[in-house]
Design an enzyme around this catalytic site. Structure first.
Site, mmCIF file in Angstrom:
data_model
loop_
_atom_site.group_PDB
_atom_site.id
_atom_site.type_symbol
_atom_site.label_atom_id
_atom_site.label_comp_id
_atom_site.label_asym_id
_atom_site.label_seq_id
_atom_site.Cartn_x
_atom_site.Cartn_y
_atom_site.Cartn_z
ATOM 1 N N ARG A 1 5.407 -7.340 10.887
ATOM 2 C CA ARG A 1 6.613 -6.552 10.631
ATOM 3 C C ARG A 1 7.744 -7.447 10.167
ATOM 4 N NH1 ARG A 1 4.401 -2.992 9.091
ATOM 5 N NH2 ARG A 1 2.557 -4.226 9.509
ATOM 6 N N LYS B 1 0.828 -1.208 0.000
ATOM 7 C CA LYS B 1 0.000 0.000 0.000
ATOM 8 C C LYS B 1 0.865 1.260 0.000
ATOM 9 C CE LYS B 1 -2.062 -1.134 3.854
ATOM 10 N NZ LYS B 1 -1.436 -2.447 4.066
ATOM 11 N N THR B 2 1.849 1.267 0.896
ATOM 12 C CA THR B 2 2.721 2.432 0.969
ATOM 13 C C THR B 2 3.482 2.585 -0.351
ATOM 14 O OG1 THR B 2 2.903 2.111 3.340
ATOM 15 C CG2 THR B 2 4.565 3.502 2.323
ATOM 16 N N ASP C 1 -1.562 7.769 3.885
ATOM 17 C CA ASP C 1 -1.151 6.416 4.287
ATOM 18 C C ASP C 1 -1.750 6.107 5.665
ATOM 19 O OD1 ASP C 1 0.080 3.984 4.165
ATOM 20 O OD2 ASP C 1 2.134 4.725 4.358
ATOM 21 N N GLU C 2 -1.879 4.838 6.005
ATOM 22 C CA GLU C 2 -2.401 4.431 7.326
ATOM 23 C C GLU C 2 -3.744 5.093 7.604
ATOM 24 O OE1 GLU C 2 -0.844 2.166 9.044
ATOM 25 O OE2 GLU C 2 1.263 2.243 8.439
ATOM 26 N N GLN D 1 -5.252 -3.155 11.005
ATOM 27 C CA GLN D 1 -4.106 -2.521 11.659
ATOM 28 C C GLN D 1 -4.498 -1.226 12.353
ATOM 29 O OE1 GLN D 1 -0.153 -2.754 9.661
ATOM 30 N NE2 GLN D 1 -1.375 -3.442 7.926
#
Ligand SMILES: Nc1ncnc2c1ncn2[C@@H]1O[C@H](COP(=O)(O)OP(=O)(O)OP(=O)(O)O)[C@@H](O)[C@H]1O
Ligand SMILES: [Mg+2]
Length: 698
Positions: free
Chosen positions: A628, A30-31, A211-212, A242
C-alpha cells in the site's frame, strides 16, 4: 485512452470481444486498466449502462466512479460501478418476485441475523447464534440450501445448524428479508433456474469487468459465468498473492477455473509497479517469496530506491501509537524523506493493522496530538446504533413485513409496549404465519391481549402508516428536513439518547450524528448525489420515501470523506486496492500478524484448519499491507502484547525478518521524537504568531 498506459495495459484495454484476465502483482495498474477499459468500451460504441464494473467494496466503487468520471466525463454516470452485493440488490429487486420476494424487500445486517437466529434456535445465547451464523453463511457461499446442508452434515452440530437454517430461512421469507449472502446466492438461483432472467441480464450487460478477482468466491464466480454467457465478454483483474478472504470462502480455484471454462481466455500479465519505491517493493517481494506461485511473476519499479523501510520496536501498544504519531509529525516536518516531493498532508498517511480493536490506542494518541483522522473498515457512520435506529423506521415504511425493523422501531424509543405484549404478538404472528405488522390489525389478536395493550399497538401501527404516507408526499430538501425533525420530536428521540447514555457528551455526539444524517438525507431529497461535489448540475428532487428506500437497502454507505485531510486508520483487509505515500504497518508482532496459528480456542473465522494454508494467507495479508506504501514504510511491533488480561512478552513477526531488510538501516532513528517535537514547537509558535497577528487586526 492510451495515455499513461504501457503496452501490456493497452493490450488489455483494447481486447474487447472476448474473455480477458489480467494477472499481475500489486500496484501494476490493474484497477487502472479497468477504468480505462470502461472508456474504451464506450468509445467502441457500447452504451455506458451496458457496462458493469464490479469492485470489492463500496468505497472502491466510489473511487472508481470518480476516476471514471475524470477520465470519461458525463457518460461515467450511467456505467454500473458497484459491488457484487449491490448488483445483487438490483437483480433481486427486478426479478426476485420469481422466488417470492416483493421488490421492496429488506436487507438484514449481521446483528439482525444474530437476533433472528437466537430466536429461531429457541432463545439461545449470542455465541451459539454467531456460530450458526458463521456456518450458515459458509454454506450459502457454497451454494447449499438448508436441505442440502442437512444432507451433507458431518456431525450432530452441523445437523442442528442445518435444522436452524431451515427455520431461519422460513423466517426470512415471512419477513420479506434477505441477508448479505442471499444477495449473491439469490441472483445465482435466478440466473441458473430462470432462462428468461438469464437472457435478460445477458442482453442488458455487454461487458462485465471485475476488480480484485482473486477474492471472489465460488457463488460469485457462477454469477459471473451466467451474466456473461457464451459471448464471454468480460475482463477480470487480480493478483493471487493478494487473496486475503479465504476465511470467508474466497477461492483461488476461480483463477484456475477461468482458462478451463473459457479456453479462448486471453491472459495478460503486467510487470511494472507504478506505486512503490524499489526499497518497498523489494521488502514486499521478499515476504511473498516463500508462498507457492500460481504463475511466475517479476515486479519492478522505476521510482528509485527511496527511503529504507524502517522497523520500529515499541514497548507496548500505547508506546507504539506514540511512536507512530511521532513519525507522522516528523515526516510532516520534512525530516525523514529526503528525496522527491514530500507528501506532507495528513491524507498522505495511513496506519494499518490486523484487527479493528487495534485502532484504539492510535485514535487516542492522534487525538492527543490534535491530528485529524478517520477509521475506515471499522464501525462506520452507518453502523452506529443511532443511525441504524432511524434506518429501521425507513425499512418499516418500505416493507411492513420487516419484523426485525418492526421490533427495533416499537422499542426505540420505548413507548410503553412491554415485552409480554410483544411476546404475545410474536406468538400470534408465528402461529398464523403473519408478519408482526400484519398481526397488529388482525381482529383475533384482541382476544389475546388486554384492551390497553391493543390500543398501544394500534396507535403504533397507525403512526407508521401515517409517517409513510407523509414521507411519500414530502419532496425536496427543505420539506424533508422539516419532516424528519418533527418526526424525531414526535418520538422524543433526543431524550431517548440522553436517557440511554451515562455520559452527556456521548449522548450529544450521538444526537449530532442524527442531525448530520438528517441533513444528508435531506440533501439527497434535494437531488444531490454522492458523486457531485456541489457543482451546479440540474437536480431532480426526490420524495423522502424514495431516498429512504435507497438508504435502507444499502445500509453500509460510505460517508463523503474523500476530501478530508485526515490520517487513515484501517484494517489491512479494508486497505486492499488503496495506496498512500506514507504507511505505518502496526502490530507486526508474532501472534498478531501472523495471527496466532496454534489455535487452541476454536477461532470461528477460520474455515480451513490447515496451518500451512493459513500462514500463506497471513503472508499475503502482510504483502497487501507493504504494497500500500508509495514512498515510505515503517513496520512496528511491540515487546509486550495482551493475552487475555495479562501482558506477556512478545517477539517481532517472522515477516519482519522475511522482509530481508538491511540490518544497518532497519532501526527507526531514535531522534525522530526530538525532531517531531521541534516541528510541533515550530508549528505552535507559528500558529501563536498568526493568532497574535489576527488579534491585532481592527
Ligand atoms: N502506465 C502507468 N503509468 C503511470 N502510472 C500508472 C500506470 N499504471 C498505473 N499507474 C499508477 O500506479 C498506481 C497503482 O495502480 P493501480 O491501483 O491500478 O494498481 P493495481 O494493480 O490495481 O494495484 P492493487 O493490486 O494494489 O490493487 C496508481 O497510482 C496508478 O494511477
Ligand atoms: Mg487494484
Amino acid at each position: 485512452m492510451s495515455a499513461g498506459m504501457n503496452p501490456a495495459q493497452q493490450e488489455a484495454v483494447n481486447y474487447l470481444h472476448g474473455p480477458c484476465l489480467v494477472l499481475a502483482g500489486a500496484g501494476s495498474g490493474k484497477t487502472r486498466v479497468i477504468t480505462h477499459k470502461i472508456g474504451r468500451l464506450i468509445q467502441s460504441g457500447l452504451a455506458p449502462k451496458r457496462i458493469a464494473a464490479i469492485t470489492f467494496t463500496n468505497k472502491a466503487a466510489m473511487e472508481m466512479r470518480e476516476r471514471a468520471k475524470a477520465l470519461i466525463g458525463r457518460d461515467a454516470k450511467d456505467v454500473v460501478i458497484c459491488t457484487f452485493h449491490a448488483l445483487g440488490v438490483r437483480m433481486v429487486r427486478e426479478d426476485g418476485h420469481r422466488v417470492g420476494l416483493k421488490p421492496q424487500f429488506s436487507i438484514l445486517d449481521a446483528d439482525d441475523v444474530t437476533s433472528i437466529l437466537k430466536d429461531a434456535g429457541g432463545s439461545t445465547d449470542v455465541a451459539t447464534a454467531r456460530t450458526w451464523q458463521w456456518t450458515i453463511s459458509k454454506w450459502k457461499n457454497m451454494g447449499l440450501n438448508a436441505e442440502q446442508a442437512a444432507a451433507q452434515a458431518a456431525d450432530d452440530n452441523e445437523a442442528i445448524t442445518a435444522r436452524v437454517m431451515a427455520l431461519y430461512e422460513e423466517r426470512l421469507t415471512a419477513y420479506q428479508s434477505v441477508d448479505f449472502d442471499d444477495l449473491i446466492s439469490l441472483p445465482l438461483r435466478l440466473l441458473r433456474d430462470h432462462e428468461e432472467v438469464r437472457a435478460k441480464w445477458q442482453s442488458v450487460l455487454g461487458h462485465v469487468l471485475v476488480d480484485e478477482y482473486q477474492d471472489t468466491n465460488a457463488t460469485q464466480y457462477d454469477v459471473l459465468k451466467y451474466l456473461v454467457g457464451d459471448a464471454a465478454r468480460f475482463t477480470a483483474v487480480g493478483d493471487d498473492d493478494q487473496s486475503i478472504y479465504g476465511w470467508r470462502g474466497a477461492t483461488l480455484d476461480n483463477l484456475k477455473k477461468l482458462p478451463v471454462d473459457f479456453p479462448q481466455l486471453k491472459v495478460i500479465t503486467l510487470e511494472q509497479n507504478y506505486r512503490s519505491t524499489s526499497a518497498i517493493l523489494r521488502a514486499a517481494n521478499n515476504v511473498i517469496g516463500p508462498n507457492p506461485k500460481l504463475y511466475p511473476k517479476t515486479l519492478f519499479s522505476e521510482l528509485g530506491e527511496g527511503e529504507p523501510v524502517r522497523v520500529v520496536d515499541a514497548d507496548n501498544e500505547e508506546h507504539e501509537a506514540e511512536r507512530a504519531v511521532a513519525r507522522i509529525q516528523s515526516l510532516r516536518a520534512g525530516a525523514a524523506v529526503t528525496q522527491g516531493p514530500q507528501y506532507q498532508e495528513f491524507r498522505h498517511f495511513a496506519i494499518l493493522y490486523r484487527a479493528n480493536h487495534q485502532a484504539k490506542p492510535f485514535e487516542k494518541a492522534l487525538r492527543k496530538a490534535a491530528i485529524p483522522y478517520k477509521v475506515s473498515g471499522g464501525t462506520g457512520f452507518f453502523d452506529r446504533a443511532e443511525i441504524k435506529d432511524l434506518c429501521a423506521w425507513f425499512r418499516l415504511w418500505i416493507n411492513h413485513d420487516d419484523d426485525p425493523a418492526f421490533l427495533r422501531c416499537i422499542t426505540t424509543p420505548k413507548r410503553g409496549i412491554g415485552h409480554q405484549t410483544l411476546g404475545k404478538l410474536g406468538e400470534f404472528a408465528t402461529q398464523y404465519k403473519l408478519s408482526l405488522f400484519e398481526s397488529l390489525f388482525t381482529s383475533s389478536l384482541s382476544s389475546l391481549l388486554p384492551a390497553k395493550a391493543m390500543d398501544g399497538l394500534h396507535e403504533f401501527g397507525r403512526y407508521v402508516t401515517d409517517l409513510e404516507y407523509q414521507a411519500r408526499r414530502t419532496v425536496g430538501a427543505e420539506d424533508s428536513l422539516a419532516f424528519m425533525l418533527q418526526w424525531l420530536k414526535d418520538i422524543d428521540y433526543e431524550k431517548h439518547l440522553y436517557d440511554g447514555e451515562d455520559s452527556e457528551k456521548v449522548a450529544a455526539a450521538r444526537w449530532t450524528n442524527v442531525l448530520e444524517f438528517c441533513d444528508w438525507m435531506a440533501a439527497r431529497a434535494g437531488g444531490q448525489t454522492d458523486e457531485d461535489s456541489g457543482t451546479t448540475t440540474v437536480r431532480e428532487t426526490k420524495s423522502l420515501l424514495e431516498v429512504a428506500q435507497t438508504i435502507a437497502l444499502l445500509s453500509t454507505i460510505n460517508q463523503r470523506e474523500k476530501d478530508a485531510d485526515v490520517v487513515t486508520l484501517s484494517t489491512l483487509h479494508a486497505s486492499k486496492g488503496l495506496e498512500w505515500p506514507h504507511v505505518i504497518l502496526a502490530g507486526v508482532t508474532e501472534g498478531m500478524l501472523p495471527f496466532k496459528l496454534d489455535d487452541d480456542e476454536g477461532r470461528q473465522q477460520v474455515v480451513s484448519d490447515d496451518i500451512t494454508q493459513r500462514l500463506q494467507e497471513e503472508r499475503r495479508l502482510m504483502y497487501v499491507g507493504i504494497t500500500r506504501a508509495q514512498r515510505s514504510l515503517a513496520v512496528s511491533w511491540t515487546k509486550k502484547k495482551k493475552k487475555g488480561r495479562e501482558m506477556v512478552s512478545a517477539q517481532p513477526s517472522r515477516f519482519i525478518k522475511e522482509m530481508g531488510l538491511d540490518q544497518a538501516t532497519v532501526k527507526e532513528d531514535p531522534r525522530e521524537k526530538l525532531r517531531a517535537l521541534r516541528a510541533e514547537f515550530a508549528k505552535k509558535s507559528q500558529d501563536n504568531a498568526a493568532a497574535a497577528l489576527a488579534a491585532q487586526q481592527p
